[in-house]
Scaffold this motif. Structure first.
Motif, PDB file in Angstrom:
ATOM      1  N   LEU A  32      -3.177  11.510 -10.521  1.00 35.47           N
ATOM      2  CA  LEU A  32      -2.263  11.518  -9.382  1.00 35.47           C
ATOM      3  C   LEU A  32      -2.971  11.072  -8.105  1.00 35.47           C
ATOM      4  CD1 LEU A  32      -0.447  14.904 -10.117  1.00 35.47           C
ATOM      5  CD2 LEU A  32       0.558  12.620 -10.280  1.00 35.47           C
ATOM      6  N   VAL A  33      -4.202  11.551  -7.908  1.00 31.29           N
ATOM      7  CA  VAL A  33      -4.952  11.172  -6.713  1.00 31.29           C
ATOM      8  C   VAL A  33      -5.301   9.688  -6.744  1.00 31.29           C
ATOM      9  CG1 VAL A  33      -7.081  11.540  -5.410  1.00 31.29           C
ATOM     10  CG2 VAL A  33      -5.862  13.496  -6.375  1.00 31.29           C
ATOM     11  N   GLY A  45      -6.825   9.624  -0.129  1.00 30.93           N
ATOM     12  CA  GLY A  45      -7.007   9.660  -1.584  1.00 30.93           C
ATOM     13  C   GLY A  45      -8.437   9.347  -1.975  1.00 30.93           C
ATOM     14  N   ALA A  46      -9.032   8.345  -1.330  1.00 29.57           N
ATOM     15  CA  ALA A  46     -10.436   8.007  -1.606  1.00 29.57           C
ATOM     16  C   ALA A  46     -11.350   9.160  -1.227  1.00 29.57           C
ATOM     17  CB  ALA A  46     -10.829   6.744  -0.847  1.00 29.57           C
ATOM     18  N   ASP A  58      -3.623   7.373  -8.202  1.00 30.97           N
ATOM     19  CA  ASP A  58      -2.381   6.635  -7.954  1.00 30.97           C
ATOM     20  C   ASP A  58      -2.065   6.593  -6.460  1.00 30.97           C
ATOM     21  OD1 ASP A  58      -0.056   5.294  -9.188  1.00 30.97           O
ATOM     22  OD2 ASP A  58       1.071   6.934  -8.272  1.00 30.97           O
ATOM     23  N   VAL A  59      -2.310   7.708  -5.751  1.00 31.61           N
ATOM     24  CA  VAL A  59      -2.088   7.743  -4.307  1.00 31.61           C
ATOM     25  C   VAL A  59      -3.073   6.828  -3.591  1.00 31.61           C
ATOM     26  CG1 VAL A  59      -2.292   9.212  -2.265  1.00 31.61           C
ATOM     27  CG2 VAL A  59      -1.030  10.022  -4.248  1.00 31.61           C
ATOM     28  N   MET A  60      -4.342   6.856  -4.028  1.00 31.05           N
ATOM     29  CA  MET A  60      -5.354   5.988  -3.420  1.00 31.05           C
ATOM     30  C   MET A  60      -5.012   4.513  -3.607  1.00 31.05           C
ATOM     31  SD  MET A  60      -8.148   3.948  -4.387  1.00 31.05           S
ATOM     32  CE  MET A  60      -8.496   4.524  -6.031  1.00 31.05           C
ATOM     33  N   LYS A  61      -4.398   4.194  -4.717  1.00 29.00           N
ATOM     34  CA  LYS A  61      -4.083   2.800  -5.043  1.00 29.00           C
ATOM     35  C   LYS A  61      -2.753   2.350  -4.434  1.00 29.00           C
ATOM     36  CE  LYS A  61      -4.612  -0.942  -7.779  1.00 29.00           C
ATOM     37  NZ  LYS A  61      -5.741  -1.880  -7.713  1.00 29.00           N
TER      38      LYS A  61
END
Length: 695
Positions: free
Chosen positions: A473-474, A490-491, A476-479
């Motif tokens: 999930l994290v 996210g990163a 996916d948010v970072m991307k």
């Protein structure tokens, strides 16, 4: 100048005042005193939420005093020097009274001023008596001057008022203080207080919005950070009052209004103001004149010059008995070190915005020690109140409407930014699974990932995120986050997760993780680049991620970043990754594919002083040494052609870190061995053989 002070660099309930010099003329002193009295007389009495009667009475007396002083100046332009003593005492007292009135009207310390009502009332009493004494001193020389009856009546009126005014704590203040103490007692026994009592206290203090309540919390945070751990009882009380305001902020206010609203683009307004100020400031003014480093704890001497506390203390010790100002050479009559709080805040913000690692790390380290020290003396009331707050916001996240949930998540974001104890309470309350679920909500995503980033600083939270399947999930948010702030947050979460071996492996196995971080380095803002770089460095601690990072084209992206970047921290982080990649053969091959261009760039950075820290230079020499050891004679031959390399290496022997010095010595030996192995006359050594240094 005293009437123009706003107290921005002065702690509340402190009264720094400057005594007029002995050689000042009576006319100059009188004019300054009239201006000061006029400033106090202009105070808006409705701004005093507590100690209102005492403050209004003091202002009224100063207004009468202002009329008397003005009449004195108008009727006698040439006053005798015998008035200086009495006028000086009046001036000193009025300065202190001005500070006290400013504190009574502060918009961020209303609760603290209420709970110190007895102390404040006593201070009004002391200052009023001082005014009375100063006027009595003035009466003696005034008898030699022909003054109108009206002027003398003003003096007698002020004397009469100052002698008879009782200056006691007002009944309404006492009642509200008791309400606050009652709520604190309920916190101690984990009893939920009546919301109507909380509202009554806030209404009395004039706190009607979330933002006003939040400013009170920020005030207590600052006060706790500045208090000595020896003052445990005071820190206990401060932390208890902060917990009261934190609880009110969460429970009483349903709406986060205006500029404080939890919108995706909202940033903190005080930082915006400081950033505007920083744009017009010369950063050299932030450096200590002694060490030439950015100041961590700036203090000002009696000469008006500012130094870092550690540097000036060393200067004093070196000077033994005689203490002087380093810049002026002037002997100090008073060696008191006055903290320059405003400058300290400016330096902290400047370091954070410009990625200056040395100063930023020092500030961060100091702040960590302050938080740890405060944690040791946190009151039982504060601990239990925080647990009640954590349970409340988690319940709101679970069962609230979308608007209530977003409001609660924003509160979690704010709370988790404050202290490690807050983060631990929130993690224990089970908030992380809910935040991970809310990452899929477009309207709540930014607050949810920002809260997770803050909570990730708590070691226990990282394991919980991994166990709940939060890595994907994290990533996916970072991307694919809704905006750049979400992606950089996210990163940042991935960086903290990379401290756990199992999470490092899971992140590396996610096909979008490392490419997404590389994309953030290429396209993100400076904060996004920073978070992505440190996340990749953490992932390299897992051996299987090494080849994945190389395969993602990291080397060329970092080389491109080094060519155009002038931020010291980004340069250092990029070099650290390249040095780690060069430790293995595939990383060395990828770097050497750029040939002399890449090597020349690294040598140029090593030789430069403009944007390369000591840590950066250490990574440079580590990188070059690894390339020589893993790249063989071809890599050494390319380096041997650089005319500035040897000069930089020899400089590191004396000026670099101990590790950099050892590696520079080893690299010098490698290069000299290469020269010696060449056929005679084929290549001349860059430096004479007698300067050869053995490792």
């Amino acid at each position: 100048m005293s009437q123009k002070q706003n107290g921005s660099g002065r702690r509340v309930l402190t009264y720094p005042a400057v005594h007029p010099c002995e050689s000042i003329s009576t006319t100059t002193l009188l004019n300054s005193l009239i201006n000061l009295a006029h400033f106090i007389s202009s105070s808006k009495t409705e701004s005093f939420t507590t100690n209102n009667r005492n403050a209004r009475e003091s202002v009224r007396q100063i207004r009468i005093l202002h009329i008397f002083l003005t009449e004195l100046r108008n009727s006698h332009p040439d006053l005798p020097d015998s008035l200086v003593l009495g006028l000086s005492e009046l001036h000193l007292t009025c300065q202190k009274l001005q500070h006290l009135l400013q504190d009574c009207s502060r918009k961020d310390a209303r609760l603290w001023m209420l709970m110190n009502s007895e102390r404040v009332a006593n201070q009004f009493r002391v200052l009023t008596r001082s005014i009375s004494t100063a006027l009595e001193v003035l009466l003696v020389p005034l008898e030699t001057i022909e003054l109108s009856l009206e002027v003398m009546e003003y003096v007698e009126l002020v004397l009469k008022q100052t002698r008879k005014t009782p200056y006691e704590v007002e009944p309404n203040d006492k009642e509200t203080m008791n309400d606050v103490l009652s709520v604190l007692s309920q916190f101690e026994y984990e009893v939920v207080p009546n919301k109507s009592v909380l509202r009554r206290v806030l209404d009395y203090l004039g706190i009607v919005t979330w933002g006003e309540c939040n400013r009170e919390v920020k005030f207590f945070e600052t006060e706790i950070a500045f208090e000595s751990t020896n003052e445990k009882r005071k820190v206990w009380f401060l932390s208890s009052l902060m917990s009261f305001m934190s609880y009110c902020r969460c429970v009483v206010f349903d709406v986060v209004e205006g500029n404080e609203a939890p919108t995706p683009t909202r940033q903190f307004s005080n930082r915006e103001t400081i950033s505007e100020l920083l744009s017009s400031v010369n950063s050299d003014d932030f450096r200590c004149p002694i060490s030439l480093e950015f100041m961590v704890d700036p203090v000002t001497l009696s000469t008006g010059h500012t130094y870092d506390r550690s540097s000036i203390m060393k200067w004093f010790k070196a000077g033994k008995k005689m203490k002087t100002c380093p810049k002026t050479g002037q002997k100090l009559v008073d060696s008191e070190l006055v903290p320059n709080l405003l400058l300290k805040r400016l330096i902290q913000q400047y370091c954070l915005e410009n990625g200056i690692p040395v100063a930023a790390e020092s500030v961060s380290g100091r702040r960590s020690r302050e938080v740890a020290a405060a944690a040791e003396v946190r009151s039982l009331v504060a601990e239990r109140a925080m647990r009640m707050v954590a349970s409340y916001v988690v319940e709101r996240v679970e069962v609230g409407t979308e608007e209530e949930t977003n409001r609660a998540v924003y509160e979690i974001r704010v709370l988790s930014k404050t202290s490690g104890f807050n983060r631990a309470c929130l993690v224990e309350s089970g908030v992380i699974p809910h935040l991970l679920r809310l990452l899929k909500s477009v309207s709540i995503q930014e607050n949810a990932i920002a809260a997770l980033l803050n909570l990730s600083k708590c070691p226990k939270s990282r394991g919980v995120i991994g166990e709940c399947g939060g890595v994907g999930l994290v990533v996916d948010v970072m991307k694919k986050g809704v905006n750049s702030s979400v992606r950089q947050h996210g990163a940042g979460v991935l960086f903290y997760l990379a401290s756990i071996e199992e999470c490092r492996r899971s992140i590396g196995e996610n096909p979008e993780a490392i490419p997404g971080l590389i994309e953030l380095i290429k396209e993100g803002n400076d904060r996004g680049k920073k978070n992505a770089l440190v996340a990749i460095f953490g992932l390299l601690l897992h051996h299987e991620n090494h080849c994945r990072v190389v395969a993602a084209g990291t080397v060329q992206v970092l080389v491109n970043l080094l060519k155009c970047c002038d931020r010291e921290d980004l340069v250092t982080d990029s070099l650290s990754i390249l040095a780690t990649l060069a430790e293995k053969h595939d990383g060395t091959v990828a770097i050497l594919l750029g040939g002399a261009l890449n090597l020349n760039l690294i040598v140029e950075i090593l030789h430069s002083d403009s944007c390369t820290s000591k840590a950066g230079k250490e990574y440079c020499v580590s990188l070059l040494l690894a390339l020589c050891l893993n790249g063989g004679a071809d890599a050494v031959a390319l380096l041997a052609k650089s005319p500035s390399l040897m000069e930089s290496l020899y400089s590191l022997l004396s000026e670099g870190t101990s590790r950099a010095s050892r590696k520079a010595s080893t690299l010098i030996r490698v290069l000299h061995d290469f020269y010696e192995s060449r056929p005679s006359g084929s290549m001349s050594p860059i430096l004479p053989q007698e300067r050869f240094v053995h490792a």
